[in-house]
Design a protein around this motif. Sequence first.
Motif, short mmCIF file in Angstrom:
data_model
loop_
_atom_site.label_atom_id
_atom_site.label_comp_id
_atom_site.label_asym_id
_atom_site.label_seq_id
_atom_site.Cartn_x
_atom_site.Cartn_y
_atom_site.Cartn_z
N LYS A 1 -0.26 2.24 2.21
CA LYS A 1 -0.62 2.02 3.61
C LYS A 1 -1.85 1.12 3.72
N LEU B 1 5.40 -2.81 1.96
CA LEU B 1 6.43 -2.36 2.90
C LEU B 1 7.64 -1.78 2.16
N GLN C 1 -0.91 -2.42 2.76
CA GLN C 1 -0.21 -3.09 3.86
C GLN C 1 -1.19 -3.54 4.95
N LEU D 1 6.81 1.60 1.18
CA LEU D 1 6.80 2.48 2.35
C LEU D 1 8.20 2.64 2.94
N ARG D 2 9.22 2.07 2.24
CA ARG D 2 10.63 2.15 2.64
C ARG D 2 10.91 1.46 3.97
N ARG D 3 10.15 0.40 4.26
CA ARG D 3 10.39 -0.40 5.46
C ARG D 3 11.05 -1.70 4.99
N THR D 4 12.32 -1.57 4.56
CA THR D 4 12.96 -2.66 3.84
C THR D 4 13.26 -3.88 4.70
N ARG D 5 13.62 -3.68 5.95
CA ARG D 5 13.93 -4.83 6.80
C ARG D 5 12.69 -5.71 7.02
N GLU D 6 11.55 -5.07 7.27
CA GLU D 6 10.31 -5.84 7.41
C GLU D 6 9.95 -6.53 6.11
N ALA D 7 10.13 -5.82 5.00
CA ALA D 7 9.83 -6.40 3.69
C ALA D 7 10.69 -7.63 3.44
#
Length: 314
Positions: A225, A251, A228, A254-260
Amino acid sequence: PFLGIEDYVMDKISTVERQASRSSEDLNLLVQAVDFLERNTMVNRAGINVLVQLLREKGLLDTREFGRRWKERTLAHLGGLYRKERFLDAKPQVLTAFRGKTRRRFEERLARAEELFFGLRSGEALEVLEEALSLDPENHPLLAYLGEAYLGLGRKEEAARCLARALESKDQSAGALLAYAHLRLTEGRLDDAQEALEAVLRRRAGNAEAWTLLALVRGLRKEWKGCQQSAAKALAIEETTAALYLLAHALLRLRRTREAQAHLEQLLSLDPECEEALVQLSLLHLARGWWARAEELLERARAVNPGSPALAHS
């Protein structure tokens, strides 16, 4: 200065043709010849491209190896320019801080160093600045500059010596603190690096490099976090590939794959040959079953670095 240029270059090319090999020596000759052309004649980029294409068609040029060496030479050239510009920025503070006895000799040494920097002879310039330092050993701005310059050249022992002394001053410069953070990061001393970076940001909250390095420190600690957040602050100031990669990696963790994925694609638009981004994005596509897209990215990654450990089992 343009007389004899054609003969000079043709002699270098003839050397390559006679030997008819792709040896290290031949490529160095070619890189030197092209660099000489670009710096000393009116030849433009199109002319250089024609020269490289001609040698490629004759089978005498390993394009990838040539490109790598050309990039190394360009980076070395840019490094010399950067050290010159940093010296010109630091020089007024160095002169103001002078407390020695022989100011005239001190100024002569600075003037000689400046001449050498303009000639991109950084090593000799730093030797002259060491002579200047012997005339004013407690000149903290000069110590800070020397520390930064040595670090940029990979001379860590000299950098550590100068930076430790520079940071003894109550008025610690942001440049010295940033260089010190770089040095401690290379040594794995994350606490020291973070402390120095936070000190930089207290002075200059808009320093993108400090935010990027702080993101790296937090990433190395698996504080995703914080990584990021720091990378995002760096990108709000300046868009760089390092900050983009750190943000994308955080990201993903943090499992925010679309943003990554969006940031990895943005990174590749800036640097299409970023091996790490190519591999990471291909893995995302594989996880979704997008085999064709993944294969295309892996092939691009192989072209960049055929011996990459990340591609060994791909």
